[in-house]
Design a protein around this motif. Structure first.
Motif, PDB file in Angstrom:
ATOM      1  N   ASP A  74      -5.971   6.975  -6.449  1.00 59.81           N
ATOM      2  CA  ASP A  74      -4.796   7.829  -6.259  1.00 59.81           C
ATOM      3  C   ASP A  74      -3.625   7.100  -5.602  1.00 59.81           C
ATOM      4  N   SER A  75      -3.836   5.881  -5.167  1.00 60.61           N
ATOM      5  CA  SER A  75      -2.787   5.163  -4.438  1.00 60.61           C
ATOM      6  C   SER A  75      -2.368   3.919  -5.209  1.00 60.61           C
ATOM      7  N   GLU A  76      -1.214   3.412  -4.854  1.00 62.38           N
ATOM      8  CA  GLU A  76      -0.748   2.139  -5.419  1.00 62.38           C
ATOM      9  C   GLU A  76      -1.114   1.018  -4.441  1.00 62.38           C
ATOM     10  N   VAL A  77      -1.936   0.087  -4.902  1.00 62.72           N
ATOM     11  CA  VAL A  77      -2.343  -1.044  -4.079  1.00 62.72           C
ATOM     12  C   VAL A  77      -2.088  -2.314  -4.880  1.00 62.72           C
ATOM     13  N   LYS A  78      -1.163  -3.132  -4.410  1.00 66.92           N
ATOM     14  CA  LYS A  78      -0.868  -4.407  -5.060  1.00 66.92           C
ATOM     15  C   LYS A  78      -1.218  -5.545  -4.108  1.00 66.92           C
ATOM     16  N   LEU A 128       5.667   7.609   3.678  1.00 65.64           N
ATOM     17  CA  LEU A 128       5.737   6.192   4.039  1.00 65.64           C
ATOM     18  C   LEU A 128       4.894   5.342   3.097  1.00 65.64           C
ATOM     19  N   TYR A 129       5.297   4.090   2.947  1.00 59.77           N
ATOM     20  CA  TYR A 129       4.424   3.092   2.344  1.00 59.77           C
ATOM     21  C   TYR A 129       4.608   1.804   3.123  1.00 59.77           C
ATOM     22  N   PHE A 176       0.857  -1.191   0.000  1.00 59.06           N
ATOM     23  CA  PHE A 176       0.000   0.000   0.000  1.00 59.06           C
ATOM     24  C   PHE A 176       0.887   1.232   0.000  1.00 59.06           C
ATOM     25  N   ARG A 177       0.907   1.929  -1.140  1.00 56.09           N
ATOM     26  CA  ARG A 177       1.684   3.166  -1.263  1.00 56.09           C
ATOM     27  C   ARG A 177       0.684   4.300  -1.516  1.00 56.09           C
ATOM     28  N   PRO A 178       0.292   5.024  -0.451  1.00 52.85           N
ATOM     29  CA  PRO A 178      -0.723   6.078  -0.620  1.00 52.85           C
ATOM     30  C   PRO A 178      -0.172   7.272  -1.379  1.00 52.85           C
ATOM     31  N   ASN A 205      -6.723  14.936   1.759  1.00 51.84           N
ATOM     32  CA  ASN A 205      -8.034  14.436   1.331  1.00 51.84           C
ATOM     33  C   ASN A 205      -8.860  13.902   2.491  1.00 51.84           C
ATOM     34  N   GLY A 206      -8.349  14.023   3.708  1.00 51.80           N
ATOM     35  CA  GLY A 206      -9.130  13.635   4.874  1.00 51.80           C
ATOM     36  C   GLY A 206      -9.060  12.161   5.213  1.00 51.80           C
ATOM     37  N   THR A 207      -8.070  11.431   4.700  1.00 54.93           N
ATOM     38  CA  THR A 207      -7.973   9.996   4.946  1.00 54.93           C
ATOM     39  C   THR A 207      -6.734   9.695   5.775  1.00 54.93           C
ATOM     40  N   ASN A 208      -6.898   8.836   6.774  1.00 57.15           N
ATOM     41  CA  ASN A 208      -5.783   8.397   7.598  1.00 57.15           C
ATOM     42  C   ASN A 208      -5.381   6.997   7.156  1.00 57.15           C
ATOM     43  N   PRO A 209      -4.188   6.825   6.574  1.00 60.98           N
ATOM     44  CA  PRO A 209      -3.794   5.502   6.087  1.00 60.98           C
ATOM     45  C   PRO A 209      -3.708   4.456   7.200  1.00 60.98           C
TER      46      PRO A 209
END
Length: 704
Positions: A229-233, A204-205, A156-158, A165-169
């Protein structure tokens, strides 16, 4: 908080609510289906978690009450009942109301929300206290479920601006680990020097090694609102037989090569030094320390979890706003017009190079057109599924027993057509329920099953789709329709119209045979709306009915409203276009044919008389008539009607352009298109022309 994640949440929540409604109706028919129960629970869980994340606390807390009940259902502690399904459908509607209210819709009735919460809590005391204790979310218990556990590697690379954007990873990581047993390793190698560090950015990722019984979709749902908008593999790592053998322990180097952290050649070179692999790779600067820690965590999990499962195919998709697709279709339409002009220019010049380029452009534009239109195609099943709720609720309201059957749900239509088709189909189905299907006792007396059936189907037919609504009710009352038509002045006493001609009268404004006006029907507005909506889609509608056995309504509509195949014709110097889907054939009309009709607009086609409309007279055009005219025979509502033109030019790929406000009320014209030479051709509205000609004939013969 940014508007963008809120809009993303609402969009996804509406889709989940549609899926939830379909699942609940399916659950009502099969209350022990654990797959459906799981779908309901998962939809509730996703709405609850995402609602809390994006500040929709009222939705989150309300959905939590329903989720609690279905968690008990999922564990086998309580059974699904009709009362529970009814409450869930009401709760689904309440959640939709909350979403609408957040977007400026009507305010939520909080008293109704409280009543629903109380009703759901009433299910909880029905089980022993020990069983009522909530099970930690995502923790799988029991040997059978444990056997279904798989291990996944998630990177998970936000996006750097995820905080803005109001999101907490970290909330996403916590929710992910709730699905099972997870190990999280933070990667810090992208953190810049302190003088270049932006305190509001995320550098961070994370790598997560997760053992869970959840499938790939459940894992992906955790990131559903940040995936664009994020990288999710997401990779399954206990597959392809790697864990079949208890001694087949994956080595650290194998994991790093598999994950793409290092090349196999570099690994072999470092191994030749016979030092500890992790230390050597870090010393040589080939791998960051964080990557070693992540790979070691994966190795430890694989040592513990040694089971093989078949691979799950990765689903790659991209969410695009509908406005962008509409703009793309508009641009492709302009490109088709320019390509037509290029081809026409090349055809007028003896230039082989220009002709070759024009042919190549034509091929590419056709491929681009087909691809673009296919992107906007959606299965009509998304609309069909909405009608199950309509049939269920309305049949209960009227005290009837009705089952909705569907087929052809995977038939695809342009999204714009589907959106505009919803209302007319609702009108037709409501009329089938109210007027068509009899009460259960009356059906028994007539020798039928107590439960009536409405069958909804869709099938491709050329460049159109045929949608059929068929019921096994009492059918249309021919005598009642005829009497009403005579009373309204639509027929004379001595007229004996065919069944099809008579049934078409029910689409007239204000026409209704209902004795009593109800909330469902009887005001004579529904079927008039249906015909106008279908004709606005350049479609046609046909009715067949047999008294005592049922009614079939068949709607034919084009696949798309943007670009259509058409027939280009000419009258004098003007060009007109007819939708090719309505055209049956073209024949010649000579002066002898006109004389043989004795002043009637009729032409004999293979021993059958076909009425025709002279378009030259209809549009009051003064150009001289040619010796031999052409009649374009069309099929509309089961009838054949001809249109007389000077010349049939041929098939044409028509990009539809809407007319300006001044021309919207011009009868017989539905739009325009630009030809290759830059001139404008008007698109004929065939149903409107036919109805206009019929009205003109009735006025000429003194009928009302």
């Amino acid at each position: 908080m940014s508007e963008r994640p809120n809009e993303a949440f609402r969009e996804e929540a509406y889709e989940l609510l549609a899926e939830l409604e379909t699942s609940l109706l399916e659950l009502e028919d099969n209350p022990r289906n654990m797959d459906v129960i799981g779908r309901v629970f998962r939809a509730m869980h996703t709405i609850k978690g995402s609602g809390a994340m994006f500040g929709f606390d009222e939705i989150s807390s309300f959905t939590h009450e329903i989720e609690t009940v279905f968690d008990l259902v999922r564990n086998g502690d309580i059974a699904v009942t009709k009362e529970m399904v009814d409450l869930c459908l009401l709760a689904r509607d309440q959640i939709k109301t909350m979403l609408d209210a957040a977007d400026g819709g009507p305010q939520v009735d909080r008293a109704q929300t409280a009543d629903l919460v109380t009703a759901f809590r009433a299910f909880l005391p029905q089980i022993p206290e020990a069983a009522a204790r909530p099970t930690p979310e995502g923790v799988v218990s029991g040997a059978t479920e444990q056997a279904d556990t798989r291990t996944w590697r998630i990177r998970f690379r936000p996006a750097p601006d995820i905080f803005a954007n109001g999101t907490n990873p970290l909330s996403l990581l916590r929710e992910l680990c709730e699905l099972g047993e997870g190990r999280v390793v933070a990667q810090t190698d992208h953190i810049p020097p302190i003088e270049d560090l932006n305190p509001e950015a995320c550098y961070l990722y994370w790598d997560v090694i997760l053992s869970t019984s959840a499938d790939r979709n459940a894992i992906a749902d955790v990131f559903i609102f940040v995936e664009d908008d994020s990288e999710v593999k997401i990779t399954a790592i206990d597959e392809d037989g790697c864990l079949d053998d208890g001694d087949s322990r994956k080595l650290l180097g194998e994991i790093l090569v598999e994950r793409g952290e290092i090349q196999a050649a570099d690994l072999e070179r470092v191994l030749a030094t016979r030092k500890r692999l992790g230390e050597m790779l870090v010393e040589d600067g080939l791998v960051k320390p964080g990557a070693i820690a992540s790979a070691l965590a994966e190795q430890q999990v694989l040592d513990k979890q040694r089971q093989t499962r078949p691979p799950a195919d990765a689903a790659s998709s991209l969410r695009v706003p509908a406005e962008r697709l509409d703009k793309l279709v508009d641009l492709v339409g302009e490109l088709v017009t320019v390509q037509s002009r290029l081809s026409q220019t090349a055809a007028g010049r003896e230039d082989t190079i220009l002709t070759a380029v024009a042919e190549e452009v034509e091929r590419l534009v056709e491929e681009l057109r087909d691809l673009t239109l296919n992107i906007r195609m959606l299965p009509i099943g998304t609309t069909f599924s909405k009608f199950k709720r309509l049939v269920r609720d309305l049949s209960h309201e009227l005290g009837k027993e009705i089952e909705l059957e569907t087929s052809g749900a995977d038939t695809e239509l342009d999204k714009t057509v589907i959106e505009r088709l919803n209302d007319p189909l609702v009108h037709i189905i409501r009329n089938s329920i109210d007027h068509g299907i009899e009460m259960p006792d009356l059906r028994q007396v007539a020798g039928k099953r107590r439960q009536g059936t409405i069958h909804l189907s869709a099938i491709h037919s050329g460049d159109s789709v045929v949608i059929e609504i068929r019921d096994d009710g009492k059918g249309l009352d021919r005598d009642a329709i005829r009497a009403k038509a005579i009373d309204k002045g639509l027929l004379d006493e001595q007229d004996e119209p065919s069944d099809n001609e008579l049934f078409q009268l029910i689409f007239g404004a204000g026409f209704s045979t209902a004795q009593n006006v109800t909330n469902v029907s009887g005001r004579g507005v529904g079927m008039d709306v249906v015909r106008r909506a279908i004709e606005a889609l350049r479609g046609s509608i046909d009715i067949r009915s047999e008294k005592g056995k049922g009614t079939t309504i068949r709607v034919r509509i084009p696949l798309t409203l943007a670009i259509i195949e058409s027939l280009l014709v000419a009258i004098g110097k003007e060009r007109f276009v007819l939708p090719l889907s309505l055209v049956e054939e073209c024949i010649e009309l000579t002066a002898q044919d006109v004389a043989a009709a004795h002043g009637r607009n009729l032409v004999r086609v293979r021993d059958q008389l076909v009425p025709y409309l002279p378009l030259r007279r209809w549009f009051a055009m003064d150009a001289a008539r040619p010796d031999i005219e052409q009649v374009v025979i069309t099929t509309l509502e089961g009838r054949r009607v001809g249109f007389v033109v000077d010349q049939v030019i041929g098939e044409h790929q028509t990009v539809i352009k809407s007319l300006g406000r001044m021309y919207r009320d011009v009868q017989g014209i539905s739009g325009a298109t630009i030809l290759g030479d830059g001139s404008v051709a008007l698109i004929l509205d065939v149903p409107q022309l036919v109805h206009g000609a019929e009205l003109e004939e009735r006025l000429a013969t003194g009928q009302k």
